[in-house]
Motif scaffolding. Structure first.
Motif, short mmCIF file in Angstrom:
data_model
loop_
_atom_site.label_atom_id
_atom_site.label_comp_id
_atom_site.label_asym_id
_atom_site.label_seq_id
_atom_site.Cartn_x
_atom_site.Cartn_y
_atom_site.Cartn_z
N PRO A 85 93.92 -12.25 26.42
CA PRO A 85 94.32 -12.67 25.08
C PRO A 85 95.76 -12.28 24.79
O PRO A 85 96.24 -11.28 25.27
N LYS A 86 96.44 -13.12 24.01
CA LYS A 86 97.83 -12.84 23.65
C LYS A 86 97.86 -11.97 22.41
O LYS A 86 97.04 -12.14 21.51
N PRO A 87 98.82 -11.04 22.34
CA PRO A 87 98.91 -10.23 21.12
C PRO A 87 99.36 -11.09 19.94
O PRO A 87 100.00 -12.12 20.13
N PHE A 88 98.98 -10.67 18.75
CA PHE A 88 99.41 -11.39 17.56
C PHE A 88 100.91 -11.28 17.40
O PHE A 88 101.48 -10.23 17.61
N PRO A 89 101.56 -12.35 16.98
CA PRO A 89 102.98 -12.21 16.65
C PRO A 89 103.10 -11.34 15.41
O PRO A 89 102.22 -11.31 14.56
N SER A 90 104.20 -10.60 15.30
CA SER A 90 104.35 -9.68 14.18
C SER A 90 104.32 -10.40 12.84
O SER A 90 103.91 -9.85 11.84
N ALA A 91 104.72 -11.66 12.80
CA ALA A 91 104.73 -12.41 11.53
C ALA A 91 103.33 -12.66 11.01
O ALA A 91 103.14 -12.91 9.84
N TYR A 92 102.32 -12.58 11.90
CA TYR A 92 100.94 -12.87 11.48
C TYR A 92 100.51 -11.98 10.33
O TYR A 92 99.79 -12.38 9.46
N ARG A 93 100.96 -10.74 10.34
CA ARG A 93 100.46 -9.76 9.39
C ARG A 93 100.79 -10.09 7.95
O ARG A 93 100.45 -9.36 7.07
N GLY A 94 101.43 -11.16 7.67
CA GLY A 94 101.70 -11.55 6.30
C GLY A 94 102.91 -10.81 5.77
O GLY A 94 102.78 -9.88 5.01
N ALA A 95 104.01 -11.17 6.15
CA ALA A 95 105.30 -10.51 6.00
C ALA A 95 105.53 -9.66 4.76
O ALA A 95 106.36 -8.80 4.80
N THR A 96 104.82 -9.86 3.67
CA THR A 96 105.19 -9.17 2.45
C THR A 96 104.52 -7.81 2.25
O THR A 96 105.12 -6.93 1.69
N GLU A 97 103.30 -7.63 2.68
CA GLU A 97 102.65 -6.35 2.42
C GLU A 97 101.66 -6.01 3.52
O GLU A 97 101.12 -6.89 4.17
N ILE A 98 101.48 -4.72 3.72
CA ILE A 98 100.44 -4.26 4.65
C ILE A 98 99.36 -3.63 3.78
O ILE A 98 99.61 -2.69 3.04
N ARG A 99 98.20 -4.20 3.83
CA ARG A 99 97.09 -3.68 3.03
C ARG A 99 96.54 -2.42 3.69
O ARG A 99 96.55 -2.30 4.90
N PRO A 100 95.99 -1.51 2.90
CA PRO A 100 95.40 -0.30 3.48
C PRO A 100 94.13 -0.65 4.25
O PRO A 100 93.48 -1.66 3.99
N THR A 101 93.76 0.21 5.19
CA THR A 101 92.52 0.04 5.93
C THR A 101 91.36 0.53 5.05
O THR A 101 91.42 1.62 4.50
N VAL A 102 90.34 -0.31 4.93
CA VAL A 102 89.18 0.02 4.09
C VAL A 102 87.90 -0.13 4.90
O VAL A 102 87.91 -0.68 6.00
N ASP A 103 86.80 0.37 4.36
CA ASP A 103 85.51 0.13 4.99
C ASP A 103 85.14 -1.33 4.79
O ASP A 103 85.56 -1.96 3.80
N ARG A 104 84.35 -1.89 5.67
CA ARG A 104 83.96 -3.30 5.58
C ARG A 104 83.40 -3.63 4.20
O ARG A 104 83.70 -4.66 3.62
N ALA A 105 82.58 -2.73 3.65
CA ALA A 105 81.95 -2.97 2.35
C ALA A 105 82.96 -3.04 1.21
O ALA A 105 82.65 -3.55 0.14
N GLU A 106 84.16 -2.51 1.43
CA GLU A 106 85.19 -2.52 0.39
C GLU A 106 86.07 -3.76 0.42
O GLU A 106 86.93 -3.94 -0.45
N LEU A 107 85.88 -4.62 1.41
CA LEU A 107 86.65 -5.87 1.45
C LEU A 107 86.26 -6.75 0.27
O LEU A 107 85.12 -6.69 -0.20
N PRO A 108 87.18 -7.59 -0.20
CA PRO A 108 86.81 -8.53 -1.27
C PRO A 108 85.62 -9.39 -0.83
O PRO A 108 85.51 -9.77 0.34
N LEU A 109 84.76 -9.68 -1.77
CA LEU A 109 83.56 -10.47 -1.48
C LEU A 109 83.91 -11.78 -0.80
O LEU A 109 83.24 -12.20 0.16
N ALA A 110 84.95 -12.45 -1.26
CA ALA A 110 85.34 -13.74 -0.67
C ALA A 110 85.68 -13.58 0.82
O ALA A 110 85.37 -14.47 1.62
N ILE A 111 86.25 -12.46 1.21
CA ILE A 111 86.58 -12.21 2.62
C ILE A 111 85.31 -11.86 3.39
O ILE A 111 85.08 -12.37 4.49
N ARG A 112 84.46 -10.99 2.82
CA ARG A 112 83.21 -10.62 3.52
C ARG A 112 82.36 -11.85 3.80
O ARG A 112 81.70 -11.92 4.84
#
Length: 103
Positions: free
Chosen positions: A3-30
């Protein structure tokens, strides 16, 4: 092919979100998280020796998993995944212990 590594731009250039537990992800994402199956987990203090088997394939930190996941890290108790810019912890050792204890 590996597999190829993600390009650095993938991360969404404006902000890095904190790491959370799966249950803490927004419902729409879960709701749209693709299911993954982790069948092996090897943690070592040396990051080059860490490995997990996800959906039948051996993966290392930094690997891209399909089009939507990035394996950010392998921890002593699970993995850290990035899905569409949302980083979350998936604790697998605890889940396996629960399965083995019958709870």
């Amino acid at each position: 092919a590996p597999p190829k590594p993600f390009p650095s731009a993938y991360r969404g250039a404006t902000e890095i979100r904190p790491t959370v537990d799966r249950a803490e992800l927004p419902l729409a994402i879960r709701r749209i998280l693709p299911e993954i199956e982790i069948t092996s987990h090897i943690y070592a203090s040396d990051p080059t020796l860490r490995m997990v088997k996800i959906d039948g394939e051996s993966r290392k930190e930094g690997d891209r998993i399909g089009e939507q996941y990035h394996l950010v890290g392998i921890t002593e108790t699970g993995v850290i995944l990035d899905f569409q810019g949302y980083r979350y912890r998936l604790e697998i050792i605890e889940d396996w212990q629960d399965l083995n204890s019958g709870s």
